[in-house]
Write a protein that holds these residues in place. Structure first.
Motif, PDB file in Angstrom:
ATOM      1  N   UNK A 392       0.814  -1.216   0.000  1.00  0.00           N
ATOM      2  CA  UNK A 392       0.000   0.000   0.000  1.00  0.00           C
ATOM      3  C   UNK A 392       0.851   1.271   0.000  1.00  0.00           C
ATOM      4  N   UNK A 393       1.748   1.373  -0.985  1.00  0.00           N
ATOM      5  CA  UNK A 393       2.618   2.531  -1.197  1.00  0.00           C
ATOM      6  C   UNK A 393       3.672   2.733  -0.106  1.00  0.00           C
ATOM      7  N   UNK A 394       3.823   1.765   0.769  1.00  0.00           N
ATOM      8  CA  UNK A 394       4.909   1.830   1.753  1.00  0.00           C
ATOM      9  C   UNK A 394       6.179   1.187   1.193  1.00  0.00           C
ATOM     10  N   UNK A 395       6.003   0.306   0.228  1.00  0.00           N
ATOM     11  CA  UNK A 395       7.125  -0.279  -0.499  1.00  0.00           C
ATOM     12  C   UNK A 395       6.720  -0.368  -1.967  1.00  0.00           C
ATOM     13  N   UNK A 396       7.720  -0.371  -2.857  1.00  0.00           N
ATOM     14  CA  UNK A 396       7.474  -0.394  -4.295  1.00  0.00           C
ATOM     15  C   UNK A 396       8.318  -1.495  -4.927  1.00  0.00           C
ATOM     16  N   UNK A 397       7.770  -2.109  -5.975  1.00  0.00           N
ATOM     17  CA  UNK A 397       8.424  -3.255  -6.610  1.00  0.00           C
ATOM     18  C   UNK A 397       8.352  -3.112  -8.137  1.00  0.00           C
ATOM     19  N   UNK A 462       8.400   8.313  -4.481  1.00  0.00           N
ATOM     20  CA  UNK A 462       7.174   8.657  -5.189  1.00  0.00           C
ATOM     21  C   UNK A 462       6.379   9.672  -4.363  1.00  0.00           C
ATOM     22  N   UNK A 463       6.839  10.916  -4.374  1.00  0.00           N
ATOM     23  CA  UNK A 463       6.200  11.947  -3.537  1.00  0.00           C
ATOM     24  C   UNK A 463       4.821  12.333  -4.065  1.00  0.00           C
ATOM     25  N   UNK A 464       3.965  12.705  -3.157  1.00  0.00           N
ATOM     26  CA  UNK A 464       2.661  13.243  -3.506  1.00  0.00           C
ATOM     27  C   UNK A 464       2.617  14.763  -3.327  1.00  0.00           C
ATOM     28  N   UNK A 465       3.552  15.294  -2.524  1.00  0.00           N
ATOM     29  CA  UNK A 465       3.613  16.737  -2.311  1.00  0.00           C
ATOM     30  C   UNK A 465       4.349  17.408  -3.468  1.00  0.00           C
ATOM     31  N   UNK A 467       5.138  18.422  -6.977  1.00  0.00           N
ATOM     32  CA  UNK A 467       4.788  17.761  -8.236  1.00  0.00           C
ATOM     33  C   UNK A 467       4.548  16.285  -7.954  1.00  0.00           C
ATOM     34  N   UNK A 468       3.323  15.816  -8.092  1.00  0.00           N
ATOM     35  CA  UNK A 468       3.045  14.412  -7.767  1.00  0.00           C
ATOM     36  C   UNK A 468       3.767  13.469  -8.716  1.00  0.00           C
ATOM     37  N   UNK A 469       4.098  12.290  -8.184  1.00  0.00           N
ATOM     38  CA  UNK A 469       4.943  11.368  -8.946  1.00  0.00           C
ATOM     39  C   UNK A 469       4.303  10.930 -10.263  1.00  0.00           C
ATOM     40  N   UNK A 470       2.977  10.895 -10.316  1.00  0.00           N
ATOM     41  CA  UNK A 470       2.344  10.417 -11.539  1.00  0.00           C
ATOM     42  C   UNK A 470       2.445  11.422 -12.696  1.00  0.00           C
ATOM     43  N   UNK A 471       2.919  12.611 -12.415  1.00  0.00           N
ATOM     44  CA  UNK A 471       3.150  13.587 -13.482  1.00  0.00           C
ATOM     45  C   UNK A 471       4.611  13.642 -13.917  1.00  0.00           C
ATOM     46  N   UNK A 472       5.444  12.833 -13.288  1.00  0.00           N
ATOM     47  CA  UNK A 472       6.876  12.837 -13.592  1.00  0.00           C
ATOM     48  C   UNK A 472       7.157  11.950 -14.810  1.00  0.00           C
ATOM     49  N   UNK A 473       7.890  12.457 -15.787  1.00  0.00           N
ATOM     50  CA  UNK A 473       8.141  11.736 -17.039  1.00  0.00           C
ATOM     51  C   UNK A 473       8.963  10.470 -16.816  1.00  0.00           C
ATOM     52  N   UNK A 474       9.945  10.543 -15.914  1.00  0.00           N
ATOM     53  CA  UNK A 474      10.779   9.368 -15.650  1.00  0.00           C
ATOM     54  C   UNK A 474       9.977   8.276 -14.944  1.00  0.00           C
TER      55      UNK A 474
END
Length: 506
Positions: A392-397, A462-465, A467-474
């Protein structure tokens, strides 16, 4: 509507003196909605089907506090036609005022007070038990061509209502009204529409009565079958036999009090043949297939997960203990969901065992399909193919080194994406990017001063504050690749089935 009540005492009640209910643990409640092919209907159908034993005589001082009763006839859920005969019995400590047959909510009185000496012999604590029977005969024609709700309701002298049974009344015309249009469009040989409850524990009664529960609704265009999971990485001959798939798996093998797996392929096929039940085989080697308990001596998935090189890694290059999430709300007891096999193309061991065991199970399924084509619906593949989502967004794979290597190959369309895979790695050239990226383009997307491709690394925060991460090109490039990994794994599974002759349509 013509209605006649009569003095029919119905069949002996020696086996029907307990209300015709089932134990509370249910397998499925299936609503049949087959627009233009069949009639909508609803059933509740339970896991345990043994009829409750008839209790001994009830002392006059011990009487139930609520209405009891049963419908002796008809026994099936569906009544095809417009004419009905219903009989049964009902008792209440306050006495029964009457029994009603309600069609779509409209009440029709049944005759109550028919002698039932068999009921009186067992239910001695009720003043009305000698004449507890009821009967109803009626023809409800004409009816609109659809399923109509028929309810049997007992009303006591305090005006309390108790539903004794719910059934479906289906005019014969309703089962045929769309057939000419269907034949015109599809002909007589088109694949039927299936209702397929997802079941397990077939040898333990998990599919009991499925072959008869829907009989009145069946037609050439509408059939009932079962979907059964076969855990092809878990039900094996064990470590001593290199975890070869075992079609005759013993379902009594346990880890603690829990069965390691509730179904074997052979048992499922035998049940299908004996009961003429079509099967959708779910060949499952996903994360939930081994989540119940850790048995590496039997489950090759559990064995492979003991080596972190075979596992998905988080953004901190960690591989968590498999039971790290054992207290996850809503999951089964002690689920082992924290550790999953990696999907990257360089994970040779994972791919070897999965391909070998999947194909072994599928070969047996296809032999079954050739011998019993009318019982074979198809094969469903791993239902649990995803990069670990349970944190739940505490770890990423997945940041497994092989996954990172494949990510770089995918970005620049090199190695397997250029048709030059190393030994043991599949040719991925058909998944080549339309526009491969240069190192300079990657540096610009990521905002990193990488000098070589070996330094290229996906995003790990993956920050939400801001620029949120889902808008990041990389991050977008990484997410597209992660989805590609899952799609690629499904493609591998399908390709492996195709290699042994499973048709694409199945």
């Amino acid at each position: 509507m013509a209605v006649e009540t009569n003095g029919d005492t119905g069949p002996p009640a020696s086996r029907r003196l307990i209300p015709r209910t089932r134990p509370a643990e249910r397998i499925a409640a299936v609503v049949l909605v087959v627009a233009a092919l069949a009639i909508a209907g609803q059933f509740a159908w339970q896991e345990h089907h043994a009829r409750a034993p008839v209790p001994g005589p009830t002392p006059a001082s011990v009487v139930a506090s609520a209405t009891i009763g049963a419908v002796d006839a008809p026994t099936s859920e569906a009544i095809v036609g417009t004419a009905v005969h219903i009989s049964g019995w009902a008792l209440d400590p306050k006495g029964i005022r009457g029994v009603e047959i309600r069609l779509d909510g409209h009440p029709y009185a049944a005759r109550y007070g028919i002698p039932r000496p068999d009921v009186a012999q067992v239910k001695t604590g009720y003043s009305d038990s000698a004449a507890a029977g009821f009967a109803f005969d009626g023809d409800f024609a004409p009816l609109t061509p659809q399923r109509h709700e028929l309810t049997v309701v007992a009303v006591n002298r305090a005006a309390t209502e108790t539903v004794l049974a719910r059934k479906g009344l289906v005019p014969e015309v309703a089962l045929e009204q769309w057939r000419p249009l269907y034949v015109q469009r599809y002909g007589e040989q088109d694949t039927p529409f299936y209702i397929i409850p997802a079941l397990s524990g077939i040898g333990l009664g998990g599919a009991d009565e499925l072959d008869t529960a829907y009989t009145e609704y069946l037609s050439p265009t509408f059939r009932v079958g079962m979907r059964v999971p076969i855990l092809y990485l878990r039900t094996t001959l064990g470590a001593g036999r290199d975890w070869i798939f075992d079609p005759d798996w013993d379902i009594e093998k346990r880890c603690g009090e829990r069965r390691i797996a509730e179904d074997s392929l052979s048992m499922t096929m035998s049940h299908a043949i004996a009961h003429k039940l079509p099967v959708l085989f779910t060949l499952n080697g996903g994360v939930w297939a081994d989540a119940g308990c850790d048995v590496p001596d039997w489950d090759v998935n559990d064995h492979l997960e003991q080596d972190i090189a075979n596992c998905q890694w988080n953004e901190k290059n960690e591989v968590m203990p498999d039971d790290f999430l054992k207290h996850l709300p809503g999951s089964t007891d002690a689920p082992e969901l924290a550790r999953s096999l990696t999907f990257n193309a360089y994970a040779a061991q994972n791919r070897h065992y999965k391909r070998r065991n999947l194909q072994a199970a599928a070969r047996m399924v296809m032999a079954f399909a050739r011998d019993h084509p009318e019982l074979f619906i198809g094969i469903a593949l791993d239902a649990d193919t995803y990069l670990n989502p349970f944190f739940d967004e505490k770890q990423w794979y997945d940041y497994n080194p092989g996954t990172l290597r494949q990510f770089r190959d995918w970005l620049k369309s090199s190695g397997p994406y250029a048709g030059k895979p190393p030994p043991g790695v599949p040719d991925l050239s058909r998944y080549r990017r339309k526009q491969p990226l240069t190192l300079a383009q990657v540096r610009k997307l990521a905002g990193k001063p990488w000098r070589t491709w070996e330094e290229v690394d996906p995003p790990r925060s993956f920050p939400r504050e801001g620029k949120p991460f889902w808008e990041d090109a990389w991050t977008h490039e990484w997410e597209v690749f992660r989805r590609h990994l899952v799609h690629l794994h499904y493609d591998d599974l399908a390709q492996w089935l195709g290699e042994i002759g499973v048709p694409k349509s199945r």
